[in-house]
Scaffold this motif. Structure first.
Motif, PDB file in Angstrom:
ATOM      1  N   SER A  98       0.810  -1.218   0.000  1.00 18.38           N
ATOM      2  CA  SER A  98       0.000   0.000   0.000  1.00 18.38           C
ATOM      3  C   SER A  98       0.839   1.262   0.000  1.00 18.38           C
ATOM      4  O   SER A  98       0.297   2.357  -0.047  1.00 18.38           O
ATOM      5  CB  SER A  98      -0.895   0.036   1.239  1.00 18.38           C
ATOM      6  N   GLY A  99       2.146   1.141   0.120  1.00 16.60           N
ATOM      7  CA  GLY A  99       3.003   2.319   0.206  1.00 16.60           C
ATOM      8  C   GLY A  99       3.728   2.353   1.545  1.00 16.60           C
ATOM      9  O   GLY A  99       4.072   1.310   2.104  1.00 16.60           O
ATOM     10  N   VAL A 100       3.935   3.546   2.059  1.00 15.03           N
ATOM     11  CA  VAL A 100       4.606   3.727   3.350  1.00 15.03           C
ATOM     12  C   VAL A 100       3.596   4.223   4.361  1.00 15.03           C
ATOM     13  O   VAL A 100       2.818   5.130   4.030  1.00 15.03           O
ATOM     14  CB  VAL A 100       5.689   4.833   3.280  1.00 15.03           C
ATOM     15  N   SER A 101       3.616   3.688   5.563  1.00 18.97           N
ATOM     16  CA  SER A 101       2.641   4.170   6.542  1.00 18.97           C
ATOM     17  C   SER A 101       3.201   4.163   7.944  1.00 18.97           C
ATOM     18  O   SER A 101       4.181   3.499   8.251  1.00 18.97           O
ATOM     19  CB  SER A 101       1.373   3.319   6.481  1.00 18.97           C
ATOM     20  N   SER A 102       2.554   4.946   8.789  1.00 20.34           N
ATOM     21  CA  SER A 102       2.915   5.053  10.203  1.00 20.34           C
ATOM     22  C   SER A 102       1.646   5.123  11.019  1.00 20.34           C
ATOM     23  O   SER A 102       0.625   5.611  10.536  1.00 20.34           O
ATOM     24  CB  SER A 102       3.708   6.347  10.450  1.00 20.34           C
ATOM     25  N   ASP A 103       1.753   4.688  12.253  1.00 17.16           N
ATOM     26  CA  ASP A 103       0.602   4.820  13.144  1.00 17.16           C
ATOM     27  C   ASP A 103       0.522   6.237  13.693  1.00 17.16           C
ATOM     28  O   ASP A 103       1.516   6.960  13.738  1.00 17.16           O
ATOM     29  CB  ASP A 103       0.734   3.827  14.305  1.00 17.16           C
ATOM     30  N   THR A 104      -0.668   6.600  14.135  1.00 21.08           N
ATOM     31  CA  THR A 104      -0.885   7.946  14.659  1.00 21.08           C
ATOM     32  C   THR A 104      -1.243   7.901  16.135  1.00 21.08           C
ATOM     33  O   THR A 104      -1.578   6.846  16.675  1.00 21.08           O
ATOM     34  CB  THR A 104      -2.032   8.623  13.882  1.00 21.08           C
ATOM     35  N   TRP A 105      -1.178   9.056  16.749  1.00 21.15           N
ATOM     36  CA  TRP A 105      -1.624   9.178  18.132  1.00 21.15           C
ATOM     37  C   TRP A 105      -3.144   9.119  18.174  1.00 21.15           C
ATOM     38  O   TRP A 105      -3.800   9.848  17.426  1.00 21.15           O
ATOM     39  CB  TRP A 105      -1.169  10.510  18.732  1.00 21.15           C
ATOM     40  N   ARG A 106      -3.676   8.317  19.063  1.00 25.55           N
ATOM     41  CA  ARG A 106      -5.130   8.174  19.128  1.00 25.55           C
ATOM     42  C   ARG A 106      -5.722   8.887  20.333  1.00 25.55           C
ATOM     43  O   ARG A 106      -6.918   9.188  20.347  1.00 25.55           O
ATOM     44  CB  ARG A 106      -5.506   6.677  19.183  1.00 25.55           C
ATOM     45  N   LEU A 107      -4.908   9.124  21.346  1.00 26.12           N
ATOM     46  CA  LEU A 107      -5.423   9.712  22.579  1.00 26.12           C
ATOM     47  C   LEU A 107      -4.475  10.796  23.081  1.00 26.12           C
ATOM     48  O   LEU A 107      -3.251  10.642  23.020  1.00 26.12           O
ATOM     49  CB  LEU A 107      -5.525   8.639  23.667  1.00 26.12           C
ATOM     50  N   ASP A 108      -5.052  11.856  23.620  1.00 29.52           N
ATOM     51  CA  ASP A 108      -4.233  12.905  24.223  1.00 29.52           C
ATOM     52  C   ASP A 108      -3.361  12.347  25.350  1.00 29.52           C
ATOM     53  O   ASP A 108      -2.211  12.744  25.516  1.00 29.52           O
ATOM     54  CB  ASP A 108      -5.124  14.036  24.737  1.00 29.52           C
ATOM     55  N   THR A 109      -3.920  11.417  26.099  1.00 23.22           N
ATOM     56  CA  THR A 109      -3.169  10.904  27.248  1.00 23.22           C
ATOM     57  C   THR A 109      -2.014  10.003  26.817  1.00 23.22           C
ATOM     58  O   THR A 109      -1.124   9.713  27.619  1.00 23.22           O
ATOM     59  CB  THR A 109      -4.109  10.133  28.206  1.00 23.22           C
ATOM     60  N   HIS A 110      -2.012   9.562  25.583  1.00 26.71           N
ATOM     61  CA  HIS A 110      -0.836   8.859  25.062  1.00 26.71           C
ATOM     62  C   HIS A 110       0.159   9.861  24.476  1.00 26.71           C
ATOM     63  O   HIS A 110       1.331   9.844  24.798  1.00 26.71           O
ATOM     64  CB  HIS A 110      -1.250   7.854  23.984  1.00 26.71           C
ATOM     65  N   HIS A 111      -0.347  10.720  23.603  1.00 28.45           N
ATOM     66  CA  HIS A 111       0.518  11.689  22.927  1.00 28.45           C
ATOM     67  C   HIS A 111       1.226  12.577  23.940  1.00 28.45           C
ATOM     68  O   HIS A 111       2.420  12.836  23.835  1.00 28.45           O
ATOM     69  CB  HIS A 111      -0.343  12.545  21.989  1.00 28.45           C
ATOM     70  N   PHE A 112       0.479  13.063  24.903  1.00 25.24           N
ATOM     71  CA  PHE A 112       0.997  14.088  25.797  1.00 25.24           C
ATOM     72  C   PHE A 112       1.283  13.572  27.197  1.00 25.24           C
ATOM     73  O   PHE A 112       1.267  14.340  28.155  1.00 25.24           O
ATOM     74  CB  PHE A 112       0.015  15.270  25.844  1.00 25.24           C
ATOM     75  N   VAL A 113       1.530  12.274  27.318  1.00 23.49           N
ATOM     76  CA  VAL A 113       1.771  11.759  28.657  1.00 23.49           C
ATOM     77  C   VAL A 113       2.920  12.506  29.329  1.00 23.49           C
ATOM     78  O   VAL A 113       2.831  12.864  30.515  1.00 23.49           O
ATOM     79  CB  VAL A 113       2.009  10.222  28.639  1.00 23.49           C
ATOM     80  N   ASP A 114       3.964  12.812  28.599  1.00 28.07           N
ATOM     81  CA  ASP A 114       5.088  13.532  29.195  1.00 28.07           C
ATOM     82  C   ASP A 114       4.704  14.966  29.544  1.00 28.07           C
ATOM     83  O   ASP A 114       5.105  15.486  30.591  1.00 28.07           O
ATOM     84  CB  ASP A 114       6.285  13.540  28.245  1.00 28.07           C
TER      85      ASP A 114
END
Lengths: 344, 344, 344, 344
Positions: free
Chosen positions: D273-289
């Motif tokens: 399908s090409g090149v792909s990456s996963d994305t952030w699904r939740l603020d509490t994952h993305h911004f845990v730090d």
């Protein structure tokens, strides 16, 4: 100990990475407690212990063996002490988290593994790369069949420059025993289920050519053939001007995954020079989460809440065998079969 | 002309972009031939014609109307001459490729459209962004339903700095008529089938605040509401220190596409400053393929091999209406309905 | 010919890449003209010539030698015919653009080089990667000292899958002679001024293990040691599911450059599956500009407007020597010195 | 409290984000202790407290005011309770960490600010984006003059889909008060030292058009003019199919910084399908730090080790003023001056 809510850990080796691990134990892992620090350098243990509100400091680590307040040890000494300390700790009934390399010979590795087994203690080795988010997701993608059968793998380690160490003080073969050992574990772990069968290494002193006569090597390229056909390349250099560079790549019959980025954050600066981003300069910055996660896992395993899935003595032994084959390859100037350095 | 294998094109306007288009015709489009150049500046047409092995040069473009060797004209003069030249060329039976903006009033736009229709000639407008690979693929993805119904769109133009022009010589409202007109066309084209209903613009002289008193504007943000509910932002600035920055973004109920990258190639340099890449500095470098493709398409349409799918007079009129609404919005300090500036 | 404004080129070999080159000559290079096509397959030359408005078609390429309308030949036949055709063309006074590999033995390479020299004709080889924007910029960055002294290099080629060819019809050692020859040239060109001294290769049939018994190899990893100390890795595989993957990397004492991206354009699609981009599926799409640029340069050199800076017979010979050393390495299961396969 | 080594914090509001904060306090911040949880929902506080080894649970938060074991409160209730709770806590001498929005009117904001000042307690607001590594580095780059004078800014928030909430239960103007308030703070913080003077907003119900009649808005574009001339765009949508999308961009006279990437890690998958990456699904994952860092800072400030540099009541008031101007703009269909909604 069984009734404790926190694992009581003693650190052995208050150097750069030991101090970092101590800080992780004291500050970043809620169910761990740093209860002692040991280091033969006068005052070193004491100074580190003080900054972390830890009361006990020793110059002699053997003082830990009989201390009932110590549940586990984290060994972060120079590499040549890893084996005797890990073995003694296990024999004293302490759980062991041992920095890589766990051993420098197969016989040593076997001794540590046997001691841990005999005493029923956990033995985990500091292959931190497995705990990095991208590498862990990469392994999961491979397990899920997303790249098919691995055919070409790559793992590299480039330590951040400038290179300031005195090459004369670096043990021979460090590039294989201490640096590339990470890449060997990574490749064996990513190519799960396959076994390395043949190794070829080229190495040189390119960062410090003046130190080559003394046997110092700072640049190496290793090719590994696995029994599932896959060919892997591991690569290391001691002086990347742009920082700490750790990357992995697994190409297979169904696709490819790549892991690792030297870019430090999503910040991009656009100016008269073009587009630029900052890079990771230190392993302890890049891998702070991975470094913490591996100790957290060790703690959770010992406190019996989770199943052990970290790198064990057997993994350390397998990566060591590749390192030993590399050294033979450099010495002999030819490919070396794994069977030449270790019986299966 | 019908039996010709190459389209004979005359260029009107031998400035920077006109010269570039002439070179495209002469060198990059096999089935086109540059047969004449016209420019009122003494010697300008002659000099350009000479470098491209073109024999005919005029200071008066009207000399082209009766020249049977001229099948089509490419109009690349200052904007205020576009309408009269396009209209006259069409009335002379010449096919017309007209740089943006095709007109500065709706009445002018209608005149050009009518002239082309009455004379049965092709009329294509230089909205080059539609021909860029990424933008074209973006539109295709939208057409394929990959982003669902568009809800939020963005298009921006940032011209490369330093800004060296004399603001006093730049016509009033250039940022809307000549710069953002690209973004308006892009947004209307990407939000295909929807019509803009309301526009709000904020603009200022931030690059050259000293020129604001003279009416010069170099920075603008425009919000557009479409009749399918989508909200779009268009943004422009005349001085990006890092080069030529053209980006697009369409977010919808099913996903998002982004288009445009200032990074010039896949080359990345890693050094003590971090990671960096070069940027596009000139539109004629970044969009050389798009600039060529649009003229190639025009040529192929006229030579009757392909169906016309380039931007037409009607598209130029629609983008112009948004620009006119922006100007009203800046003058009045409020949102302006499209119905205030154009009857549907 | 000296007075011609366009170079008259005859194509030999009307296969996939030959047809593409013919189209470049006919349509993308203004000062070149396709004047003849030769291919032994009945009708092949004629069919291609017809689509490109070229009048002359031959089944016997030797018919070109005496044709005064032919200034130069572009050789795009199967590899084993390259040497005799290039030699004969040079001896007939025709300039030669030869696809890689120019020769399969050092003696053959020497014969072509000598013939070109003796007859005073240009000889350029189709190492197209040098003409890609990112690779060219990478070499320029290296020349400008931005990476310091090269220490670790990487070049890889992964052909797009699915793999549909019949392995039995692929000549032995094709992975070295025809695929990795690109990477060898790239590495020698990027590590400019250094000479390869030692080569180690591991190769296997992983895409088509059933074809291994017949000698077919589709996956290889090569390590090269240069006389400036640099260690290089070249890597190839015949079946990348994700498309055409060409990358390069040069790490040195001062920094690193990386070149090559499988991502086809700046378009990114964000949806429930994450972020994704399309990849390059064909060399003739990815490298259309590079393919055109190399022939354009050849044309410009012959028409005497520019100094020759393309890959010559000597470069083809140098890359061939690495390929020959690889084959020896695979046969013997050990590293091979370049001095074993070629006298300096 | 002055002699405590850990800050004793009580959580008010045991919903999704409150529970996450409680976990941060209990597990990720070594010098903080969760000493109580309050939530009016029967059993909610008790259940959360139990999972975190916290003994005290209340259904009535006012029980905390007189508890000497509570040094500080973290308010994570529905927005309408923020002001009374913050005011009461301050008046009880408790330090206050208040989730955004701190208040819904300027008068409310002033009351909280006054109460904190009068009682000498810390007041920090949960604008977590300031603590994200990329955003913090972006602000530092701006402070260092790397983008010159800001001219065009952008901040966006797109919440991850699918949108499952009942629009009827979402308070009116939530998109401004609770979502875009983040972007307003970010823009004011990045354009440091400048003040917003004029606001224009367009908003609609595009995710749930059926809910528009009830006043629900889920998509908005806001333009802000600052007193240093800069023009900013803030943009929000409640349903991004690809996950949690937070980005920022500051363009100025000297360059540009961009911040934010939806890509979750450096893992990239290449397949058919090409090149792909996963994305952030939740603020509490993305911004845990970032979420952790802001509370860590609050704790460190109260324990008097560091100078306060987090967002305060005054910052909350400034962002609120923009939100109020947006609401007026939507109601009135025109631009609104900040002076219309707040006295300076």
């Amino acid at each position: 100990m069984s009734s404790r809510k926190s694992l009581h850990i003693a650190l052995i080796g208050a150097g750069r990475i030991g101090s970092f691990h101590a800080e992780s134990i004291a500050r970043r892992i809620p169910n761990a407690r740093l209860v002692a620090v040991a280091d033969p350098a006068p005052g070193a243990a004491r100074r580190l212990a003080d900054t972390l509100d830890c009361e006990v400091a020793h110059t002699d680590p053997t003082a830990l063996w009989s201390d009932p307040d110590v549940d586990a040890v984290l060994i972060a000494t120079p590499a040549r002490f890893h084996t005797p300390l890990a073995e003694a700790a296990a024999n004293a009934g302490k759980h062991v988290f041992c920095e890589k390399p766990m051993a420098l010979t197969i016989a040593e590795a076997d001794r540590v593994i046997a001691a841990a087994a005999a005493n029923g203690v956990q033995l985990q080795v500091g292959f931190n790369r497995r705990w990095d988010r991208a590498f862990a997701e990469g392994r999961a993608a491979i397990d899920a069949g997303k790249v098919g059968t691995p055919q070409l793998l790559r793992s590299l380690t480039r330590d951040p420059g400038p290179f300031r160490a005195d090459p004369a003080k670096i043990p021979l073969w460090t590039i294989f025993f201490e640096t590339l050992i990470h890449d060997f574990d990574t490749l064996l772990w990513l190519n799960a289920g396959a076994r390395p069968v043949e190794v070829h290494a080229m190495a040189d002193a390119l960062v410090r050519p003046d130190a080559k006569a003394g046997g110092h090597l700072d640049t190496a390229v290793v090719t590994i053939r696995f029994d599932n056909g896959a060919l892997a390349v591991a690569e290391a250099n001691f002086c990347a001007t742009y920082g700490y560079d750790i990357r992995g790549e697994v190409f297979g019959s169904g696709g490819m995954v790549t892991m690792g980025d030297v870019q430090r954050s999503s910040l991009r600066l656009f100016d008269g020079s073009g587009v630029s981003s900052d890079t990771w300069r230190l392993d302890t910055h890049h891998f702070v989460d991975a470094y913490t996660a591996q100790i957290q896992h060790f703690v959770d395993v010992v406190l019996q809440r989770v199943e052990a899935r970290g790198p064990t003595g057997a993994h350390a032994r397998a990566a060591l065998a590749v390192a030993l084959a590399c050294i033979e390859s450099v010495k002999l100037g030819r490919s070396v079969a794994l069977s030449e350095v270790v019986s299966p």
